[in-house]
Motif scaffolding. Sequence first.
Motif, mmCIF file in Angstrom:
data_model
loop_
_atom_site.group_PDB
_atom_site.id
_atom_site.type_symbol
_atom_site.label_atom_id
_atom_site.label_comp_id
_atom_site.label_asym_id
_atom_site.label_seq_id
_atom_site.Cartn_x
_atom_site.Cartn_y
_atom_site.Cartn_z
ATOM 1 N N ALA A 20 0.989 -1.257 -0.075
ATOM 2 C CA ALA A 20 0.095 -0.014 -0.022
ATOM 3 C C ALA A 20 0.943 1.247 -0.094
ATOM 4 O O ALA A 20 0.661 2.183 0.561
ATOM 5 C CB ALA A 20 -1.173 0.078 1.113
ATOM 6 N N HIS A 52 -6.857 2.180 -1.089
ATOM 7 C CA HIS A 52 -6.144 1.757 -0.129
ATOM 8 C C HIS A 52 -6.353 1.996 1.420
ATOM 9 O O HIS A 52 -6.049 1.352 2.218
ATOM 10 C CB HIS A 52 -4.584 1.848 -0.227
ATOM 11 C CG HIS A 52 -3.911 0.965 -1.344
ATOM 12 N ND1 HIS A 52 -3.714 -0.273 -1.296
ATOM 13 C CD2 HIS A 52 -3.551 1.409 -2.551
ATOM 14 C CE1 HIS A 52 -3.150 -0.892 -2.596
ATOM 15 N NE2 HIS A 52 -3.118 0.126 -3.425
ATOM 16 N N GLY A 56 -6.463 -4.005 1.295
ATOM 17 C CA GLY A 56 -5.126 -4.271 1.449
ATOM 18 C C GLY A 56 -4.873 -5.705 0.789
ATOM 19 O O GLY A 56 -5.802 -6.670 1.019
#
Length: 121
Positions: A20, A52, A56
Motif C-alpha cells: 500500500a 488503499h 489491502g
Amino acid sequence: MTTDTIRELRQAFDDAELRADTERLEALLADDFVSIGEQGFSLDKRQWIERHADFGYLSLETTELDVRRYDRAAIVRCVQRSRATWRGETMTLTVRLSQVWVELPDGWRLAGIQFSPYAPA
C-alpha cells in the motif's frame, strides 16, 4: 528500454500494491491512468490510490507473464491470484490481467489495467 525493464516496473507496481505504498503508486501511474475491474467498474488514478484506505493485499502472485514491447508502449498480460481484505472482509480472487505501460517524457508509467474473470484453458 527492454522487456526486462517493463517486467521490473510491473514487479515494482505489485510490490507497491502489496505494501500500500501510495507514494510509489503515485510515481508509477500515469496521470490519466484508468483501471477497469472484472465487474466493469472503473477507477481513475486518485480513486485507485485512495482505495488503499479500505483495501489491502494479504498476498499477490503473478503467473503466465507475457510482455509485448512496442515503440513507446508495452502490454503485459498475466494471471493474478490474490488474497485481500476489503472493508474488513477477506476475499480470494484469480483474474486475467492486462496492463498498458507507456513511455512519457519523464519515464515509463502504467496507463491502464483491465481485469477479466479467469477461466483456465
